[in-house]
Scaffold this motif. Sequence first.
Motif, PDB file in Angstrom:
ATOM      1  N   VAL A   1     -16.581 -45.908  29.334  1.00 43.14           N
ATOM      2  CA  VAL A   1     -17.465 -44.816  29.751  1.00 43.14           C
ATOM      3  C   VAL A   1     -18.660 -44.731  28.803  1.00 43.14           C
ATOM      4  CG1 VAL A   1     -17.645 -42.295  29.968  1.00 43.14           C
ATOM      5  CG2 VAL A   1     -15.681 -43.496  30.939  1.00 43.14           C
ATOM      6  N   ASP A   2     -18.395 -44.835  27.499  1.00 42.22           N
ATOM      7  CA  ASP A   2     -19.491 -44.808  26.517  1.00 42.22           C
ATOM      8  C   ASP A   2     -20.463 -45.956  26.767  1.00 42.22           C
ATOM      9  OD1 ASP A   2     -18.349 -42.582  25.353  1.00 42.22           O
ATOM     10  OD2 ASP A   2     -17.454 -43.692  23.678  1.00 42.22           O
ATOM     11  N   LEU A   3     -19.951 -47.136  27.037  1.00 45.79           N
ATOM     12  CA  LEU A   3     -20.797 -48.300  27.290  1.00 45.79           C
ATOM     13  C   LEU A   3     -21.618 -48.095  28.553  1.00 45.79           C
ATOM     14  CD1 LEU A   3     -21.712 -51.135  26.565  1.00 45.79           C
ATOM     15  CD2 LEU A   3     -19.727 -52.025  27.807  1.00 45.79           C
ATOM     16  N   LEU A   4     -21.001 -47.591  29.615  1.00 43.44           N
ATOM     17  CA  LEU A   4     -21.742 -47.346  30.860  1.00 43.44           C
ATOM     18  C   LEU A   4     -22.855 -46.317  30.650  1.00 43.44           C
ATOM     19  CD1 LEU A   4     -18.874 -47.308  33.513  1.00 43.44           C
ATOM     20  CD2 LEU A   4     -20.695 -49.004  33.273  1.00 43.44           C
ATOM     21  N   ASN A   5     -22.544 -45.257  29.919  1.00 44.37           N
ATOM     22  CA  ASN A   5     -23.572 -44.242  29.641  1.00 44.37           C
ATOM     23  C   ASN A   5     -24.718 -44.834  28.828  1.00 44.37           C
ATOM     24  OD1 ASN A   5     -22.262 -42.206  31.044  1.00 44.37           O
ATOM     25  ND2 ASN A   5     -21.099 -41.542  29.252  1.00 44.37           N
ATOM     26  N   PHE A   6     -24.402 -45.693  27.864  1.00 44.56           N
ATOM     27  CA  PHE A   6     -25.427 -46.350  27.060  1.00 44.56           C
ATOM     28  C   PHE A   6     -26.305 -47.234  27.931  1.00 44.56           C
ATOM     29  CE2 PHE A   6     -26.763 -50.088  24.617  1.00 44.56           C
ATOM     30  CZ  PHE A   6     -27.553 -49.484  23.656  1.00 44.56           C
ATOM     31  N   LEU A   7     -25.678 -47.995  28.821  1.00 46.92           N
ATOM     32  CA  LEU A   7     -26.443 -48.907  29.690  1.00 46.92           C
ATOM     33  C   LEU A   7     -27.326 -48.153  30.679  1.00 46.92           C
ATOM     34  CD1 LEU A   7     -23.728 -51.647  30.346  1.00 46.92           C
ATOM     35  CD2 LEU A   7     -25.745 -51.803  28.856  1.00 46.92           C
ATOM     36  N   LYS A   8     -26.887 -46.984  31.118  1.00 46.29           N
ATOM     37  CA  LYS A   8     -27.688 -46.195  32.061  1.00 46.29           C
ATOM     38  C   LYS A   8     -28.965 -45.683  31.403  1.00 46.29           C
ATOM     39  CE  LYS A   8     -24.020 -44.476  35.068  1.00 46.29           C
ATOM     40  NZ  LYS A   8     -23.275 -43.281  35.505  1.00 46.29           N
ATOM     41  N   LYS A   9     -28.915 -45.439  30.099  1.00 40.68           N
ATOM     42  CA  LYS A   9     -30.075 -44.927  29.386  1.00 40.68           C
ATOM     43  C   LYS A   9     -31.157 -45.977  29.217  1.00 40.68           C
ATOM     44  CE  LYS A   9     -27.488 -41.501  26.772  1.00 40.68           C
ATOM     45  NZ  LYS A   9     -27.014 -41.076  25.447  1.00 40.68           N
ATOM     46  N   GLU A  10     -30.780 -47.231  29.247  1.00 42.70           N
ATOM     47  CA  GLU A  10     -31.762 -48.298  29.021  1.00 42.70           C
ATOM     48  C   GLU A  10     -32.564 -48.608  30.241  1.00 42.70           C
ATOM     49  OE1 GLU A  10     -29.880 -51.713  27.328  1.00 42.70           O
ATOM     50  OE2 GLU A  10     -29.706 -50.745  25.410  1.00 42.70           O
TER      51      GLU A  10
END
Length: 72
Positions: free
Chosen positions: A63-72
């Motif tokens: 979930v943390d990784l997905l949230n990080f990728l969405k911000k980019e």
Amino acid sequence: MLVLTRKVGESVKIGDDIELKVLSIDGEQIKLGIDAPREIAIHRKEVYLSIEQENSAAVETSVDLLNFLKKE
């Protein structure tokens, strides 16, 4: 919780497919045999809890990784 008394060699049936058999008793230690279909996972409780904890950590990381990728 159902509480049963069993002697060595006696069994308990769980549903149609699972049999729990008392194999031996040595002091405070009981050896159990479990006959169940292969698709049913059987773990000692401490192993099961460890697996749950690792799975929860993996989900949080995903979930943390997905949230990080969405911000980019």
